[in-house]
Design an enzyme around this catalytic site. Structure first.
Site, PDB file in Angstrom:
ATOM      1  N   ARG A 110     -27.752 -98.002 -47.722  1.00 39.71           N
ATOM      2  CA  ARG A 110     -26.540 -98.155 -48.541  1.00 39.71           C
ATOM      3  C   ARG A 110     -25.412 -98.757 -47.692  1.00 39.71           C
ATOM      4  O   ARG A 110     -24.648 -99.590 -48.155  1.00 39.71           O
ATOM      5  CB  ARG A 110     -26.088 -96.803 -49.141  1.00 39.71           C
ATOM      6  CG  ARG A 110     -24.798 -96.952 -49.894  1.00 39.71           C
ATOM      7  CD  ARG A 110     -24.325 -95.770 -50.741  1.00 39.71           C
ATOM      8  NE  ARG A 110     -24.854 -94.489 -50.376  1.00 39.71           N
ATOM      9  CZ  ARG A 110     -24.412 -93.724 -49.365  1.00 39.71           C
ATOM     10  NH1 ARG A 110     -23.418 -94.146 -48.596  1.00 39.71           N
ATOM     11  NH2 ARG A 110     -24.959 -92.555 -49.110  1.00 39.71           N
ATOM     12  N   TYR A 162     -12.431-111.563 -69.276  1.00 41.01           N
ATOM     13  CA  TYR A 162     -13.796-111.178 -69.647  1.00 41.01           C
ATOM     14  C   TYR A 162     -13.762-109.762 -70.264  1.00 41.01           C
ATOM     15  O   TYR A 162     -13.125-108.858 -69.707  1.00 41.01           O
ATOM     16  CB  TYR A 162     -14.694-111.239 -68.404  1.00 41.01           C
ATOM     17  CG  TYR A 162     -15.988-110.502 -68.569  1.00 41.01           C
ATOM     18  CD1 TYR A 162     -16.900-110.872 -69.556  1.00 41.01           C
ATOM     19  CD2 TYR A 162     -16.306-109.410 -67.770  1.00 41.01           C
ATOM     20  CE1 TYR A 162     -18.081-110.185 -69.738  1.00 41.01           C
ATOM     21  CE2 TYR A 162     -17.488-108.724 -67.936  1.00 41.01           C
ATOM     22  CZ  TYR A 162     -18.366-109.105 -68.926  1.00 41.01           C
ATOM     23  OH  TYR A 162     -19.532-108.424 -69.108  1.00 41.01           O
ATOM     24  N   ASP A 234     -11.247-114.259 -60.175  1.00 39.54           N
ATOM     25  CA  ASP A 234     -12.643-114.195 -60.589  1.00 39.54           C
ATOM     26  C   ASP A 234     -13.124-115.645 -60.692  1.00 39.54           C
ATOM     27  O   ASP A 234     -12.712-116.387 -61.586  1.00 39.54           O
ATOM     28  CB  ASP A 234     -12.754-113.470 -61.942  1.00 39.54           C
ATOM     29  CG  ASP A 234     -14.194-113.284 -62.389  1.00 39.54           C
ATOM     30  OD1 ASP A 234     -15.041-114.113 -62.015  1.00 39.54           O
ATOM     31  OD2 ASP A 234     -14.474-112.322 -63.136  1.00 39.54           O
ATOM     32  N   LYS A 259     -24.444-115.158 -62.630  1.00 35.29           N
ATOM     33  CA  LYS A 259     -24.275-116.434 -63.335  1.00 35.29           C
ATOM     34  C   LYS A 259     -24.708-117.617 -62.451  1.00 35.29           C
ATOM     35  O   LYS A 259     -25.882-117.731 -62.156  1.00 35.29           O
ATOM     36  CB  LYS A 259     -22.822-116.544 -63.811  1.00 35.29           C
ATOM     37  CG  LYS A 259     -22.299-115.274 -64.525  1.00 35.29           C
ATOM     38  CD  LYS A 259     -23.048-114.997 -65.787  1.00 35.29           C
ATOM     39  CE  LYS A 259     -22.625-113.815 -66.621  1.00 35.29           C
ATOM     40  NZ  LYS A 259     -22.022-112.653 -66.069  1.00 35.29           N
TER      41      LYS A 259
HETATM   42  C1  LIG Z   1     -16.016-114.005 -65.687  1.00 30.79           C
HETATM   43  C2  LIG Z   1     -16.913-112.816 -65.539  1.00 30.79           C
HETATM   44  N1  LIG Z   1     -16.623-111.901 -64.600  1.00 30.79           N
HETATM   45  C3  LIG Z   1     -17.393-110.800 -64.437  1.00 30.79           C
HETATM   46  C4  LIG Z   1     -18.483-110.576 -65.239  1.00 30.79           C
HETATM   47  C5  LIG Z   1     -19.309-109.309 -65.057  1.00 30.79           C
HETATM   48  O1  LIG Z   1     -20.467-109.607 -64.351  1.00 30.79           O
HETATM   49  P1  LIG Z   1     -21.823-108.761 -64.467  1.00 30.79           P
HETATM   50  O2  LIG Z   1     -22.356-108.965 -65.837  1.00 30.79           O
HETATM   51  O3  LIG Z   1     -22.657-109.342 -63.384  1.00 30.79           O
HETATM   52  O4  LIG Z   1     -21.468-107.346 -64.229  1.00 30.79           O
HETATM   53  C6  LIG Z   1     -18.827-111.502 -66.219  1.00 30.79           C
HETATM   54  C7  LIG Z   1     -19.993-111.296 -67.078  1.00 30.79           C
HETATM   55  O5  LIG Z   1     -20.221-111.987 -68.041  1.00 30.79           O
HETATM   56  C8  LIG Z   1     -18.013-112.650 -66.376  1.00 30.79           C
HETATM   57  O6  LIG Z   1     -18.276-113.572 -67.304  1.00 30.79           O
END
Ligand SMILES: Cc1ncc(COP(=O)(O)O)c(C=O)c1O
Length: 466
Positions: A110, A162, A234, A259
């Site tokens: 971890r 998001y 982000d 993604k």
């Molecule tokens: C812009 C953005 N940030 C964070 C996330 C969250 O990521 P995760 O699904 O890997 O937890 C997403 C998920 O769609 C996203 O589109």
């Protein structure tokens, strides 16, 4: 003698070109064909043949651009122990120690794992930061950043955020006394005006999910610095292949590596990178203390995805641009959201701060109803109806009923996510096939709507006759 003269001229051009780049660092940054390039070509043309100009290009930004991909590929290390070209997967929970506390730098998985550690170093380099930290999901990465705050602190967040981040901020952290202020950050003045003495963190997505809003990272970073708060971006939609927020003044970058970084729709992962080492160490402490680490095999999958990131992103951008331009011409469409379109509100800023516009395109229908959007998203063949984005295969989704369901309708609409908004993740198929798929879906939806309309008018006529 002639060769001697040519050599002197060449040296003169290189030096003047380099001096020009040095004096104009801004112009030398993002554009593949920049001013210094033109300067050099203009002078070169006076003296040299075309073939020489082509060779001469080796000294310009093109060379730098090429070296980015080379640098990326070679930042993935070979294993010093065995020479393995692929990064080994250390699938272990613990490590044998010679004596209590005497070990090879690893005591428990971890806290540290060599496969995860390699990914963390790669992403730190890619984002031009000092420390990378890998998590079990993008949301776990976001969660770790919010844990830097304490009760009474405030977050100023982009309004078109998001849905999962909204849920985490509002339904988990507000409970612990952290207030969230949602603001349209596409105008830096709005950010400035919404700051309060308690604002400790500015949270941007740029482009946003799903309306592709663009915020000026450099300008907002200056506001954050002046206010003494952190700026976190982000960077999921752009990826470091297109945009590096830390070089524009941000303190923290987060990714849903699920993604574009992973790139193949086969894993869930999250990453954080910090500009400063001390801040990175705080998040590393949170990673170990809270425990939402990324597993070794998933770390390896992200590394493998990153190897082809620049190539994939280029094609995503090309395909998305063509799809967006097609959508703009379709009579059923109300609005198209894509930063690569001249009609995009902040196209100029997008061009300035990123090397491309990404693979996500959203649109709204003239018939602005969830029903019309549902008919459309269930009529495509290549665009598969699924949450997520950034993979090889094209996907589409209806945010109001899927990714953004956790945002109250009024708040969602106010942030620009209309009832009929459809989000496309444009994949790597032949773009002609993708456009043909969208076209037939519009025809089918239109046909279904006409039948429905005829049925409804028949019902009305019957009730009048009765
Ligand atoms: C812009 C953005 N940030 C964070 C996330 C969250 O990521 P995760 O699904 O890997 O937890 C997403 C998920 O769609 C996203 O589109």
């Amino acid at each position: 003698m002639l060769i001697h003269i040519l050599k002197i001229l060449k040296a003169h051009l290189i030096l003047s070109g380099e001096l020009f780049c040095f004096l104009n660092p801004e112009k030398n940054k993002n554009s593949p064909i920049n001013t210094s390039h033109f300067f050099l070509e203009k002078y070169s043309k006076i003296y040299f043949s075309h073939s020489f100009i082509l060779r001469f290009r080796g000294y310009g930004v093109n060379q730098k651009k090429m070296s980015n991909a080379t640098e990326l590929i070679h930042s993935i290390p070979t294993d010093p122990l065995t020479g393995s070209l692929s990064v080994p997967i250390y699938q272990t929970s613990t490590y044998v120690q010679e004596a209590p506390g005497v070990n090879k730098g690893y005591d428990y998985a971890r806290s540290n794992n060599p496969t995860r550690g390699t990914l963390e170093d790669i992403i730190a380099k890619l984002e031009k930061g000092s420390i990378g930290i890998a998590f079990g999901s993008g949301l776990a990465a976001i969660d770790a950043v919010v844990k830097l705050l304490k009760t009474g602190d405030e977050i100023l967040a982009v309004d078109d955020i998001y849905g999962g981040a909204f849920r985490l901020f509002t339904h988990i952290y507000e409970k612990f006394g952290i207030k969230i202020n949602y603001v349209d950050t596409t105008n830096v003045e709005n950010v400035f005006n919404a700051l309060t003495p308690a604002t400790k963190l500015i949270w941007l997505e740029t482009p946003t999910n799903p309306t592709l809003k663009i915020s000026d990272i450099r300008a907002i970073a200056q506001v954050a610095k002046a206010h003494g708060c952190l700026l976190c971006v982000d960077n999921t939609f752009a990826s470091p292949a297109l945009q590096q927020p830390l070089t524009l003044g941000a303190d923290i970058v987060v990714h849903s590596a699920t993604k574009y970084l992973g790139g193949h729709s086969d894993l869930i992962a999250g990453l954080v990178v910090t500009k400063e080492k001390a801040l990175g160490e705080k998040i590393k402490f949170i990673q170990n203390a809270s425990g939402a680490i990324l597993a070794p095999f998933d770390s390896w999958l992200v590394i493998r995805g990153i190897e082809t990131l620049p190539l994939r992103i280029q094609q995503h951008c090309r395909n998305a641009q063509a799809v967006a331009e097609y959508l703009e011409t379709h009579p059923a469409i109300d609005k198209v959201f894509y930063p690569g379109l001249k009609s995009h509100f902040n196209h100029g800023i997008a061009k300035k701060q990123s090397k491309g516009f990404g693979g996500i395109v959203s649109f709204t229908l003239k018939n602005d109803t969830a029903k019309a959007a549902t008919a459309f998203v269930t009529s495509t063949k290549y665009f598969k109806l699924a949450e997520s984005l950034g993979g090889v295969k094209s996907l589409l989704c209806h945010p109001a009923q899927m990714t953004h369901k956790s945002i109250p309708d009024e708040k969602r609409r106010a942030a620009g996510v209309a009832d009929s908004l459809v989000r496309l993740s444009v994949g790597l198929e032949e773009v002609e096939d993708l456009i043909a798929d969208l076209h037939q879906a519009f025809e089918r939806t239109n046909h279904a709507a006409t039948i429905l309309k005829n049925q409804e008018s028949k019902l009305v006529a019957n009730s009048i006759n009765r």
